[in-house]
Structures are given as C-alpha cells and as structure tokens.
Scaffold this motif. Structure first.
Motif, PDB file in Angstrom:
ATOM      1  N   LEU A 117     -28.117   2.286  47.986  1.00 46.63           N
ATOM      2  CA  LEU A 117     -28.171   1.666  47.940  1.00 46.63           C
ATOM      3  C   LEU A 117     -27.401   0.022  48.485  1.00 46.63           C
ATOM      4  CD1 LEU A 117     -27.994   3.143  44.633  1.00 46.63           C
ATOM      5  CD2 LEU A 117     -29.560   2.795  45.334  1.00 46.63           C
ATOM      6  N   VAL A 125     -24.336  -1.838  41.388  1.00 48.74           N
ATOM      7  CA  VAL A 125     -24.874  -0.536  40.047  1.00 48.74           C
ATOM      8  C   VAL A 125     -25.067   0.245  40.858  1.00 48.74           C
ATOM      9  CG1 VAL A 125     -26.440  -2.764  38.829  1.00 48.74           C
ATOM     10  CG2 VAL A 125     -27.595  -1.187  40.776  1.00 48.74           C
ATOM     11  N   ARG A 128     -23.192   3.728  38.563  1.00 49.85           N
ATOM     12  CA  ARG A 128     -23.726   3.197  37.884  1.00 49.85           C
ATOM     13  C   ARG A 128     -24.931   4.116  37.573  1.00 49.85           C
ATOM     14  NH1 ARG A 128     -25.860  -0.406  33.094  1.00 49.85           N
ATOM     15  NH2 ARG A 128     -26.489  -2.212  34.186  1.00 49.85           N
ATOM     16  N   LEU A 129     -25.845   4.105  38.462  1.00 48.65           N
ATOM     17  CA  LEU A 129     -26.898   4.737  38.596  1.00 48.65           C
ATOM     18  C   LEU A 129     -26.627   6.359  38.457  1.00 48.65           C
ATOM     19  CD1 LEU A 129     -28.742   3.157  41.151  1.00 48.65           C
ATOM     20  CD2 LEU A 129     -29.356   3.161  38.598  1.00 48.65           C
ATOM     21  N   THR A 132     -25.535   8.356  35.564  1.00 49.00           N
ATOM     22  CA  THR A 132     -26.281   7.835  34.507  1.00 49.00           C
ATOM     23  C   THR A 132     -27.199   8.857  34.741  1.00 49.00           C
ATOM     24  OG1 THR A 132     -27.649   6.668  36.005  1.00 49.00           O
ATOM     25  CG2 THR A 132     -26.538   5.670  33.111  1.00 49.00           C
ATOM     26  N   GLY A 133     -26.926   9.478  36.164  1.00 49.49           N
ATOM     27  CA  GLY A 133     -28.006  11.013  35.856  1.00 49.49           C
ATOM     28  C   GLY A 133     -29.559  10.629  36.422  1.00 49.49           C
ATOM     29  N   ILE A 134     -29.190   9.711  37.272  1.00 48.24           N
ATOM     30  CA  ILE A 134     -30.708   8.908  37.760  1.00 48.24           C
ATOM     31  C   ILE A 134     -30.367   9.646  39.222  1.00 48.24           C
ATOM     32  CG2 ILE A 134     -29.867   6.601  39.222  1.00 48.24           C
ATOM     33  CD1 ILE A 134     -31.342   6.470  35.640  1.00 48.24           C
ATOM     34  N   ASP A 136     -30.413  12.087  39.525  1.00 45.71           N
ATOM     35  CA  ASP A 136     -31.428  13.823  39.380  1.00 45.71           C
ATOM     36  C   ASP A 136     -33.391  13.259  39.467  1.00 45.71           C
ATOM     37  OD1 ASP A 136     -29.989  15.654  40.114  1.00 45.71           O
ATOM     38  OD2 ASP A 136     -29.155  16.282  37.811  1.00 45.71           O
ATOM     39  N   LEU A 137     -33.164  12.358  37.809  1.00 49.64           N
ATOM     40  CA  LEU A 137     -33.905  11.486  38.127  1.00 49.64           C
ATOM     41  C   LEU A 137     -35.310  11.118  39.041  1.00 49.64           C
ATOM     42  CD1 LEU A 137     -36.036  11.491  35.089  1.00 49.64           C
ATOM     43  CD2 LEU A 137     -34.953   8.821  35.336  1.00 49.64           C
ATOM     44  N   VAL A 138     -34.526  10.119  39.998  1.00 50.01           N
ATOM     45  CA  VAL A 138     -35.163   9.682  41.088  1.00 50.01           C
ATOM     46  C   VAL A 138     -35.761  10.573  42.149  1.00 50.01           C
ATOM     47  CG1 VAL A 138     -34.794   8.029  43.309  1.00 50.01           C
ATOM     48  CG2 VAL A 138     -33.697   7.744  41.001  1.00 50.01           C
ATOM     49  N   ALA A 139     -34.943  11.761  42.300  1.00 51.44           N
ATOM     50  CA  ALA A 139     -35.004  13.020  42.729  1.00 51.44           C
ATOM     51  C   ALA A 139     -36.552  14.095  42.231  1.00 51.44           C
ATOM     52  CB  ALA A 139     -33.861  13.813  43.156  1.00 51.44           C
ATOM     53  N   GLY A 140     -36.274  13.786  41.394  1.00 50.31           N
ATOM     54  CA  GLY A 140     -37.531  13.853  40.190  1.00 50.31           C
ATOM     55  C   GLY A 140     -38.898  13.531  40.818  1.00 50.31           C
ATOM     56  N   ALA A 141     -38.524  11.971  40.526  1.00 45.32           N
ATOM     57  CA  ALA A 141     -39.592  11.648  41.048  1.00 45.32           C
ATOM     58  C   ALA A 141     -40.257  11.236  42.270  1.00 45.32           C
ATOM     59  CB  ALA A 141     -39.427  10.073  40.366  1.00 45.32           C
ATOM     60  N   ILE A 142     -39.019  11.361  43.151  1.00 44.79           N
ATOM     61  CA  ILE A 142     -39.598  10.996  44.438  1.00 44.79           C
ATOM     62  C   ILE A 142     -39.311  12.696  45.366  1.00 44.79           C
ATOM     63  CG2 ILE A 142     -39.939  10.364  46.784  1.00 44.79           C
ATOM     64  CD1 ILE A 142     -38.074   7.955  45.183  1.00 44.79           C
ATOM     65  N   ARG A 146     -33.473  13.558  48.579  1.00 42.13           N
ATOM     66  CA  ARG A 146     -32.362  13.716  49.174  1.00 42.13           C
ATOM     67  C   ARG A 146     -32.377  13.841  50.345  1.00 42.13           C
ATOM     68  NH1 ARG A 146     -29.258  15.770  44.403  1.00 42.13           N
ATOM     69  NH2 ARG A 146     -30.273  15.979  41.833  1.00 42.13           N
TER      70      ARG A 146
ATOM     71  N   ILE B 116     -44.201  14.759  39.176  1.00 40.48           N
ATOM     72  CA  ILE B 116     -42.677  15.088  39.101  1.00 40.48           C
ATOM     73  C   ILE B 116     -42.759  16.824  38.638  1.00 40.48           C
ATOM     74  CG2 ILE B 116     -40.593  14.822  38.021  1.00 40.48           C
ATOM     75  CD1 ILE B 116     -41.417  11.439  37.952  1.00 40.48           C
ATOM     76  N   LEU B 120     -41.126  19.749  40.981  1.00 38.66           N
ATOM     77  CA  LEU B 120     -39.578  20.249  39.826  1.00 38.66           C
ATOM     78  C   LEU B 120     -39.381  20.691  40.479  1.00 38.66           C
ATOM     79  CD1 LEU B 120     -37.783  18.397  37.681  1.00 38.66           C
ATOM     80  CD2 LEU B 120     -38.773  19.855  36.462  1.00 38.66           C
ATOM     81  N   THR B 123     -37.062  20.117  43.949  1.00 37.04           N
ATOM     82  CA  THR B 123     -36.718  18.893  43.532  1.00 37.04           C
ATOM     83  C   THR B 123     -35.452  18.683  42.914  1.00 37.04           C
ATOM     84  OG1 THR B 123     -37.801  17.651  42.339  1.00 37.04           O
ATOM     85  CG2 THR B 123     -38.050  17.420  44.698  1.00 37.04           C
ATOM     86  N   LEU B 124     -35.877  19.406  42.313  1.00 35.06           N
ATOM     87  CA  LEU B 124     -34.000  19.370  41.172  1.00 35.06           C
ATOM     88  C   LEU B 124     -32.928  20.541  40.837  1.00 35.06           C
ATOM     89  CD1 LEU B 124     -32.731  18.486  38.542  1.00 35.06           C
ATOM     90  CD2 LEU B 124     -33.790  19.904  36.890  1.00 35.06           C
ATOM     91  N   PHE B 171     -31.539  17.461  32.823  1.00 36.56           N
ATOM     92  CA  PHE B 171     -32.418  16.409  32.449  1.00 36.56           C
ATOM     93  C   PHE B 171     -33.796  15.867  31.978  1.00 36.56           C
ATOM     94  CE2 PHE B 171     -36.799  16.335  35.416  1.00 36.56           C
ATOM     95  CZ  PHE B 171     -35.694  14.699  36.044  1.00 36.56           C
ATOM     96  N   LEU B 198     -31.647  -0.791  35.128  1.00 36.08           N
ATOM     97  CA  LEU B 198     -32.466   0.922  36.332  1.00 36.08           C
ATOM     98  C   LEU B 198     -33.057   0.838  36.236  1.00 36.08           C
ATOM     99  CD1 LEU B 198     -29.595   3.105  33.895  1.00 36.08           C
ATOM    100  CD2 LEU B 198     -29.048   1.486  36.417  1.00 36.08           C
ATOM    101  N   ILE B 210     -43.603   4.934  41.560  1.00 39.65           N
ATOM    102  CA  ILE B 210     -42.184   6.034  41.480  1.00 39.65           C
ATOM    103  C   ILE B 210     -41.941   6.105  40.053  1.00 39.65           C
ATOM    104  CG2 ILE B 210     -40.432   7.522  41.715  1.00 39.65           C
ATOM    105  CD1 ILE B 210     -41.938   8.192  43.535  1.00 39.65           C
TER     106      ILE B 210
END
Lengths: 348, 401
Positions: A117, A125, A128-129, A132-134, A136-142, A146, B116, B120, B123-124, B171, B198, B210
């Motif tokens: 980043l 930022v 802050r990313l 906010t646990g973002i 995990d979110l990005v990891a879920g999305a992509i 990681r 996603i 999951l 990835t999660l 999550f 964000l 995404i």
C-alpha cells in the motif's frame, strides 16, 4: 577427515553450480519433517561456498536462529545470522573461499500489504485499512491475496538481486500448494488492477526454473513419503514450478555392526560382557535394524514413485539442532550434491 | 500399580465426556490419537464418532474404508459400542450452514455462486477451524452419539480453533460493508462516507470488480448474520462447557513440548483446562544409568553422549575395535536421545501440573489398520500404565536424569 563443508575448491565449485541453478529455492514439506533445519543447513552450505544468502521465514518460526546459535525471533527487518567472511569456530583447515553472509527476515502478509500500500501511494490510509479488518475483507474478495503479496515481495527481492541465494522456508504442504497456486488462481479470477499484474509477475517467477525451484523435504516414513509424492505431482501439474532434488531427512547412516550380536562383538574385542550389557546392546541394535529396514522400504518406494534425485541427510540423535548438528547435515548435503554432479565417480 | 485401581483422567475422557478435542501441532500423530480415543470409547460400549481433518486416506484405510465423507460412516468391528468416522469437508459444511440459515433456496443459491463465498473457506483464516467446530456442534446436537472426538486442524496457534467462531461472525458483521449497504440510515452517514473512501482505496489496488463482488457477497448474506451469530455463540459455549475435554498431543521434543505448554497456559487463561496430555512416539530406553557406566568405553563417545563421528582416539583406554564400538555407540546414541526426550517429557509434566501426561512409545510400524489403532489404545489404557503427574512435596524427587 573432512570436518567442514566446502573446504576444497572442487566442493566450492560443486556447490556454486548447485546453488547457481536458480536464485530462489523454496523449501517445502509437511510439518515436522525438519524443513527449518534443512533450510538452515542449505543456507550454511551456500554461504560456505562464498555465496550470500537471504533466508525468508514465512511463519515466524524460531528454529532458524537456534540453528545458527542465536536467540530471539526474526523480524520483517533483516538480521545477520552469519557475517560474511566468518570462519566456522572449529575449522581445522582454511576454507577455499571466505564465507558469504547469511541474513534472515520474515515476510508476513500484513507486513507485505502495508508495504504494498505504501508503494502504491496509500501509506497514509494503510494503518486504518488494517484496523478496520479490511484485510480479511480483501482477502475474501481476492483469492490468495495474502500469498500473492508475500510471493510478490519474494519476487521483488529476487529481481533486485539482494542475495546470491534466496531461501524461502515455505508453509507446511497442503498450505504450500495453496500458497504457490495463488497467483495463477488470481489471474483466472481478477479482471484488472495492480494486484493482477503482481500475480502475473509471480507466475513468471514460478514458471522459470532459472529463477525459482522448489526443494521438497520429507522423512523416510510411510506418511511423509505419500505426502511428498502427492505434493510433487500437484506442484508440477498445478503450479508448473521446477522441482529440485528431494531432501530426505533423518536417514540412518549405514550400520555395519547390525548383524553382529553383542556377544560376538564382545568376544571379537576380547571382552567378557555381562548378560545385561549384551541384552541392552542387542535390544538397541535390533530396534535400529527394524527402523532402518522400514526406512529402506520407504526410500525405495520414494525412488520408484518419484523420478527425482534424492539428497539424504542423516538421522541425528540430538533433538535440538544447533551449529554442530548443522555442520554434520551440511557435510552430508555436500557429499550428496557432489555425488549428483559426478555420478560416474560415485558408481565406480 | 494395577489398571484396576481408580480410573485415570483418560478413563474419564473416553468413558464420561461427550466432547473430546484433540489439539497439537502438525506431525505429532494427533489424528491417530483421536481415532484411538474414539475406538476406546466404542470398546467401552459407548457410541463414538471421530471427526478428522486429515485429508490423507490413512485414517480411512486404518478404519478399513476406502474413503471418508463429510457424514458419519459406521466402522464395523468387534466392540460393544458403535464407532463412526467422518472427514471434515469445510466447504460442504459451510454450504450446509448456509442452506440452514438462508431464507430461501434462492438466497442459498445466490451465496453459493458468489465468488467471495466460493473462496472463503480457503482465504479467510480460521474458516476451516470454525467448520470443524461447527461440525462438532452439529454432531452433538443432532447426531446420536455419546461422545464426539474431534481432531483439530494443525494450526500454529491451536487457540485459533477456539477463536474461530468469533472470527467468522466478525467478518460477516464488518461494519464498513454494513454501513455501505444501509447508507441512508441516519447516524451511519459518517460511516458511509468512510466506507466509500475505503472502497475507493480497495478499488485502486485490486480493481473495481472486487468491490462489486464484495458488496454482492454481503448483500447475499443479508439477514443471516443473526442466525450465524447465535450459532457461533452456541458453538463457543459448547467448547467451554465442563463436559468438553481437551487432550493435547505432543512429540517428545522441546519445540513441541513448548507449544503444548503454551496452549495449556492459554486454555487456562480462558477458564478451561487440559484433561490430559499425550506425548507420542517416545523412543524406548534400552539401558539404565548403572548399565551405561559398565559399557566398554567407546572411542566415539563425546562428552554430551551423542554418537557424532569424531577422530579416533588411538591412546584411549582399551577401546574395543570394530563391531562392539558400533554397538556401544548405537546404544549410547539411543540412550542420549531418550535422556533428552525424558527431559522434555519431565518439563512438560512439571509445567502442566496437575494435568496427567501419558506416554505412547514409538511403534515398530506406522498405524495403518484397526489392530494398529487398538495397539495404541492398549498403550494408552493398558495394564499398569499410569500417567505421570508433577510430584507434590510429599512425593519422591522427580526423575531428574
């Protein structure tokens, strides 16, 4: 008596040729097979041949430091495990070349993401990313982001030639396959964006045997052999990465006295041994023979099922691996590498 | 000491408890121990089910099956109780969970097709652990078993298993996306603005598609958070109930023992405790100290007793030649290794007191059939074998070999 790895010029040349095949060696294997120990031995061996080594630890294990006689956890910042030019403490002869340095660091996905980043002008930022646990979110999305961030960082190190040899202590297999196939998975899934080009670079790295190889570590036991055979085929099929020799850890050295009973051996040495001593010697001898026979079956099965060179390193009675044990493993690795490079000599 | 005396902690685990969680790092033989505990429960007349996460077919083969599925499969054998086994399929378990809490088949379908969601489970982090816990809950609530034994995934931090239900809930309840989906609600406008910032950032790094995938994921899950949260809370309660036993499995090596101690400490911090520890694959010991003193001196012997190659000491006092030297070195090598294992084991016994520690010796062959599993049971529950506990002040001094 050869007491240290790489003391002769011929050995140095063998080792340089071996480690010169590709800059990045990913050391992989099931948990408990001695992956970190093998990584430490390979690092020590390459540096003995005058090569600079960077070890990348992905799971924050501590065994690497202990193997180099040091304490404290590794960090995202590099630490020096062996200084360039350092002579082994108990060296009897001068080495043919001064030792290369061994440095080590960790790369965790969170660290790699923060750096990524920042590199993309988002350093402000990034904290802050993360908060906010973002992630995990990005990891879920992509899928596999990681892993791609970590491998992207490895690729950057390789490109910048930060060391002659880059050793990656990979996550345990099962995870290794997911880890290494993350990049091609992402190429299928993501339609654009900088992460996609990162993944494409990683796929290039993995597909080029001159840049990257996987060294699988296993034990001469039933389950570890099954798993390494499965892993090897899956890595070739699904990742397309080149495989180096299989390193088989924990092989019993030959046991010439195995068929000689304690009583016979005592008589031969002209000693009258008491019955309980004879029994203890025989119990330990038979135990060794049973374990050794099981090993030989598994080694034969491994050779039959997997057409890859094997580098065998000895079983050590010591459960903690320190510098003395690493020396011994290096001797065995060096001998094995010599044999691989000069098969005619070994056969004669 | 006889086996007919008061029941041991492990007797309590297999005879009385309704949930047994086997924890430990990878490569210590956790799957085998879990299967052996379930088998022992069946041998004692209970209805037992073992949940494994080991994708290798070894356990299936050991139980006489070609493969295991995500549903309990009965294992035939000569025991008064019943034995079932299943291999956790995290993806299928998650699908079942979605189907259970979706308002309609259509919603479940939409979730299953979301990109996603499809990724999951891989990835999660913690999803596999949560699904193991979820499966445990399902079997406990709906299965007809006296005891369910679960073999946990080999995470570096075994506590992930306990924390996993919370991770998934957190999550799914991600406030950024919640706010994004309800941007018009008064009071959340600030969050909405922050969320958009964000999301723009994520779009720049990862591509806009995404973000739309993520939004549709959370939209698909809308209305199910409550069900998931309640369920996760019940799974957590289940793991914390007094009827749940934790059995830690370790190798007799300092690193493995260190991890086991760490886990026992962490468990204690959350008000739970380890019922028993198993140190697996312990090498046999062939000689006691007095016998070692009477061995012919070996030229190979090093001060630390290991059998590492060293220059021959020609002037040594009557060093025996040839075979005897090899045999002595071999015996000393195993004894030294055994000493170190014993040390690691004693450290564990002292540090996890008063939890009992059981030893399972290294077997001649790998466990790959029911008789092999039965052999492990016999070693754990066998005649005369009593677990070691840390000595109290009144006891004899600890074996400080």
């Amino acid at each position: 008596v050869q007491s240290e790895a790489a003391t002769t010029l011929e050995e140095v040349m063998d080792l340089r040729a071996f480690f010169g095949q590709s800059r990045v060696l990913i050391v992989a294997g099931k948990g408990g097979v001695g992956k970190t120990t093998v990584t430490a031995a390979l690092a020590h061996l390459a540096s003995s041949a005058g090569l600079s080594v960077l070890v990348i630890e992905l799971e924050g294990r501590e065994g690497l430091n202990v193997a180099f006689g040091q304490e404290g956890p590794l960090d995202y910042a590099e630490s020096v495990l062996r200084a360039a030019g350092a002579a082994p403490e108990d060296a009897e002869d001068d080495s043919a070349v001064p030792a290369g340095s061994v440095r080590a660091r960790t790369i965790t996905p969170d660290d790699a993401l923060l750096e990524y980043l920042a590199d993309h002008g988002l350093g402000r930022v990034s904290k802050r990313l993360m908060a906010t646990g973002i992630v995990d979110l990005v990891a879920g999305a992509i899928p596999g982001i990681r892993d791609i961030l970590v491998l992207g960082k490895v690729k950057q190190i390789e490109r910048n030639r930060l060391a002659d040899v880059v050793l990656v202590d990979a996550p345990a297999t099962g995870h290794t396959l997911t880890f290494l196939s993350s990049a091609s998975g992402l190429l299928d899934a993501a339609r654009g964006g900088p992460i996609r080009s990162q993944a494409a670079d990683v796929v290039d790295l993995l597909a080029d045997p001159a840049r990257c190889q996987v060294v699988l570590v296993t034990l001469p036991e039933e389950m570890p052999v099954n798993e390494v055979v499965d892993a090897a085929f899956a890595l070739e099929d699904r990742v397309g990465v080149a495989l180096g020799p299989i390193i088989v850890n924990g092989c019993f050295p030959s046991f010439a006295a195995g068929e000689t009973s304690g009583a016979q051996a005592g008589a031969q040495a002209g000693l009258a041994l008491s019955a309980d001593v004879v029994r203890a010697l025989d119990d330990a001898r038979r135990f060794r023979l049973v374990r050794q026979r099981l090993q030989e079956e598994q080694l034969a099965r491994l050779a039959q099922q997997l057409p890859l060179d094997q580098l065998r390193i000895p079983y050590l009675f010591a459960p903690t691996i320190g510098p003395a044990e690493i020396d011994e493993l290096c001797d065995a690795l060096a001998a094995g590498i010599h044999e691989l490079r000069h098969p005619a000599e070994a056969a004669s | 000491v006889t086996s007919s005396s008061a029941p041991t902690a492990m007797d309590d685990v297999v005879g009385e408890r309704s949930i047994v969680v086997c924890c430990g790092s990878g490569g210590v033989g956790k799957t085998t121990i879990a299967a052996a505990l379930a088998l022992e429960a069946a041998r004692r007349g209970r209805d037992a089910c073992v949940v494994t996460i080991d994708p290798a077919r070894r356990l299936a083969n050991a139980l006489g099956l070609d493969e295991l599925t995500n549903r309990p499969t009965p294992i035939d054998g000569e025991w008064p109780g019943r034995l079932h086994a299943l291999m956790l399929d995290p993806k299928a378990t998650f699908d079942d969970l979605v189907a259970r809490y979706a308002d309609s088949g259509e919603q479940a379908e939409r979730i299953r097709h979301n990109r996603i969601y499809r990724n999951l489970t891989s990835t999660l982090s913690g999803t596999q652990e949560y699904m193991a816990a979820e499966k445990l809950y399902e079997l406990t609530e709906e299965g007809d078993f006296d005891v369910v034994v679960v073999d946990t995934p080999p995470t570096r931090n075994a506590l992930d298993f306990l924390d996993a239900p919370g991770r998934l809930t957190r999550f799914l309840e991600n406030r950024v996306f919640q706010a994004l989906m309800k941007p018009t609600r008064v009071g959340l406008r600030f969050m909405g603005v922050a969320a958009h910032a964000l999301l723009r950032t994520i779009s720049r790094v990862a591509g806009a598609d995404i973000v739309s995938d993520a939004v549709s994921f959370f939209q698909a899950f809308e209305g199910m958070e409550e069900g998931f949260r309640t369920r996760a809370a019940r799974v957590r309660e289940l793991l914390r109930q007094p009827d749940t036993a934790f059995v830690l499995v370790a190798s007799p090596r300092p690193d493995s023992v260190g991890e086991a101690v760490h886990f026992a400490d962490k468990l204690g911090e959350t008000g739970m405790s380890v019922s028993a520890l198993v140190v697996n694959r312990v090498q046999p010991r062939f000689a006691d100290d007095s016998l070692l003193e009477r061995l012919p001196p070996s030229a190979r012997e090093r001060p630390d007793g290991s059998a590492r190659r060293a220059p021959a000491n020609e002037e040594g006092p009557s060093a025996p030649a040839g075979a005897l030297e090899d045999l002595v070195a071999n015996l000393r090598g195993y004894t030294a290794a055994s000493d170190r294992e014993e040390q690691a084991y004693s450290d564990l016994v002292a540090k996890v007191a008063p939890a009992p520690v059981y030893k399972v010796p290294l077997l001649g062959t790998d466990v790959h059939d029911l008789s092999g599993l039965a052999a492990v049971c016999d070693l754990l529950f066998g005649a005369g074998e009593r677990p070691d506990r840390a000595p109290s002040a009144a006891d004899a001094p600890a074996g400080g070999r």
